[in-house]
Design a protein around this motif. Sequence first.
Motif, short mmCIF file in Angstrom:
data_model
loop_
_atom_site.label_atom_id
_atom_site.label_comp_id
_atom_site.label_asym_id
_atom_site.label_seq_id
_atom_site.Cartn_x
_atom_site.Cartn_y
_atom_site.Cartn_z
N GLY A 148 11.42 6.74 5.56
CA GLY A 148 11.29 6.57 4.44
C GLY A 148 12.16 7.18 3.27
N ARG A 149 12.85 6.57 2.70
CA ARG A 149 14.11 6.72 2.00
C ARG A 149 14.06 6.36 0.24
NH1 ARG A 149 18.08 4.21 6.42
NH2 ARG A 149 17.50 6.08 8.11
N GLY A 150 12.77 5.72 0.39
CA GLY A 150 12.76 5.86 -1.31
C GLY A 150 12.70 4.37 -1.90
N CYS A 151 13.11 3.78 -1.23
CA CYS A 151 13.65 2.28 -1.63
C CYS A 151 12.93 1.67 -1.71
CB CYS A 151 14.21 0.98 -0.44
SG CYS A 151 12.46 1.25 0.64
N CYS A 152 10.94 2.04 -2.12
CA CYS A 152 10.43 1.03 -2.98
C CYS A 152 9.93 2.02 -4.05
CB CYS A 152 9.21 -0.12 -1.67
SG CYS A 152 8.48 1.89 -0.99
N ARG A 153 10.52 2.51 -4.26
CA ARG A 153 9.78 3.24 -5.90
C ARG A 153 10.46 2.63 -6.85
NH1 ARG A 153 12.77 9.66 -4.92
NH2 ARG A 153 14.33 7.80 -3.85
N SER A 154 9.64 3.02 -8.16
CA SER A 154 10.00 2.05 -9.19
C SER A 154 11.27 2.80 -10.11
CB SER A 154 8.67 1.62 -9.93
OG SER A 154 8.22 2.78 -10.13
N LEU B 259 -2.11 6.14 6.09
CA LEU B 259 -2.03 5.32 5.53
C LEU B 259 -3.57 5.87 4.23
CD1 LEU B 259 -2.31 1.52 5.43
CD2 LEU B 259 -0.58 3.04 4.25
N SER B 260 -4.35 6.86 5.36
CA SER B 260 -4.69 7.47 4.24
C SER B 260 -4.22 9.25 4.13
CB SER B 260 -6.07 7.22 4.69
OG SER B 260 -5.58 8.31 5.90
N GLY B 261 -3.59 9.17 4.81
CA GLY B 261 -2.74 10.93 4.41
C GLY B 261 -2.78 11.14 5.46
N PRO B 262 -1.84 12.57 5.50
CA PRO B 262 -1.65 12.84 6.82
C PRO B 262 -2.52 13.68 7.35
CG PRO B 262 -1.16 14.80 4.82
CD PRO B 262 -1.96 13.66 4.32
N THR B 263 -3.31 12.94 8.39
CA THR B 263 -4.36 13.97 9.68
C THR B 263 -2.91 13.94 10.99
OG1 THR B 263 -4.31 11.50 10.60
CG2 THR B 263 -6.16 12.23 9.10
N HIS B 264 -2.28 13.49 11.08
CA HIS B 264 -1.10 14.12 12.20
C HIS B 264 0.08 13.96 11.95
CE1 HIS B 264 -2.06 9.60 13.37
NE2 HIS B 264 -1.35 9.75 13.82
N PRO B 265 0.51 14.68 12.76
CA PRO B 265 2.65 14.54 12.30
C PRO B 265 3.02 13.39 12.46
CG PRO B 265 1.73 16.48 13.48
CD PRO B 265 0.44 15.25 13.91
N ALA B 266 3.69 12.56 12.37
CA ALA B 266 4.28 11.46 13.01
C ALA B 266 5.84 11.84 13.06
CB ALA B 266 5.03 10.41 11.14
N LYS C 19 1.04 -1.13 0.02
CA LYS C 19 -0.37 0.20 -0.37
C LYS C 19 0.91 1.42 0.16
CE LYS C 19 -4.59 -0.98 1.98
NZ LYS C 19 -5.78 -0.68 2.79
N VAL C 20 1.83 1.00 0.75
CA VAL C 20 2.92 2.29 0.52
C VAL C 20 3.78 2.37 -0.75
CG1 VAL C 20 4.73 2.46 2.36
CG2 VAL C 20 3.14 2.13 3.47
N ALA C 21 4.31 1.52 -0.43
CA ALA C 21 4.76 1.64 -2.31
C ALA C 21 4.23 1.75 -3.25
CB ALA C 21 5.29 -0.23 -2.39
N SER C 22 3.21 1.34 -3.45
CA SER C 22 2.04 2.47 -4.48
C SER C 22 1.64 4.20 -4.47
CB SER C 22 0.58 1.58 -4.68
OG SER C 22 -0.68 1.56 -3.04
N ARG C 23 1.74 4.01 -3.29
CA ARG C 23 1.62 5.91 -3.40
C ARG C 23 2.85 6.23 -2.88
NH1 ARG C 23 -3.71 6.74 -0.31
NH2 ARG C 23 -4.27 4.57 -0.29
N GLN C 24 4.13 5.45 -4.09
CA GLN C 24 5.51 5.99 -3.68
C GLN C 24 6.08 7.64 -3.14
OE1 GLN C 24 6.78 5.91 -7.35
NE2 GLN C 24 5.09 4.47 -7.11
N VAL C 25 5.94 6.74 -1.42
CA VAL C 25 6.63 6.77 -0.91
C VAL C 25 7.83 7.54 -1.06
CG1 VAL C 25 7.23 6.68 1.66
CG2 VAL C 25 4.60 5.95 0.43
N THR C 26 8.41 8.91 -0.27
CA THR C 26 9.72 9.00 -0.56
C THR C 26 10.32 9.65 0.80
OG1 THR C 26 8.76 11.35 -1.48
CG2 THR C 26 9.48 9.62 -2.81
N ARG C 27 10.81 10.12 1.00
CA ARG C 27 11.25 9.80 2.23
C ARG C 27 10.87 11.03 3.37
NH1 ARG C 27 15.83 9.79 5.52
NH2 ARG C 27 16.31 11.80 6.59
#
Length: 210
Positions: A204-210, A190-197, A174-182
Motif C-alpha cells: 500500500g503506497r498511500g495512493c488512495c489517501r485524500s 479488512l478487519s485488522g491485523p490478524t496475521h502478518p501479510a 473499504k481499504v481507502a476508507s480506512r486510510q491505508v498507507t504503506r
Amino acid sequence: MGSDDTYNFVFKVVLIGESGVGKSNLLTRFTKNEFNHDSRTTIGVEFSTRTVQLDNCTIKMQVWDTAGLERYRAITSAYYRGAVGALLVYDITKHVTYESAERWLKELYDHADPHMVVMLVGNKNDLEDMRTIPAEEAKAFAETNGLMFMETSALDSTNVEAAFIDVLTAIHRKVASRQVTRGSISAVTLSGPTHPASEAQQEGRGCCRS
C-alpha cells in the motif's frame, strides 16, 4: 499489465461454488479473455493475476479457483486465508447449484474475513431458455445476505469484466476508507491485523489517501 514492482495493492479474490458452474471459465475469461469449451475438472488450487488501474491506483488482483476441490469437500482454510473478496458462483440452469449458496456462504464466513466483499454470481445467462432460477429471486437472496449480485456469461463475456471490477472497486473503497498507507495489512485483512501479510500484500503506497 503492470510488472510486480509497479502495483500499489494486491487483493486476493476467491471463486467458490459447486463444481461445473463455470468458475474456471470466469477466471480465464477475466484474466486471459479466453474460454475453454473442453475445460476439465482438475484437482488442486489454481490462480491467475490481472493488474487493474483504479482511482489512480495500480491494483494486482489474484483470483483463486478451487479447481475441482469443491466436489471433494477438501477446501481448507488456507484457500481462504488473506482473501478480501469472493465470487459465489451458481449456474442459472441448475437449481441445485443455487440451493448450495447458503452453505458456501457459511463456509466462507467460517474461514475468511467477515468484512470481505462477496458477490453472488449467476453464471451461464446465455442459456436463458434453460433458466431455473429467476434473477429476481437470486437478487433478493443477495440483498438479504448483504451480497452484491450480477449475472454473467463466461461463454460470451457478458458482465464478466463488470463483476470482477465491481468487486475490486468495493474492496478498494473499504481499504481507502480506512486510510491505508504503506505497510498497512488492512489492504488484505479488512478487519485488522490478524496475521502478518507478505511483502507483496503490504504494497500500500498511500495512493488512495485524500
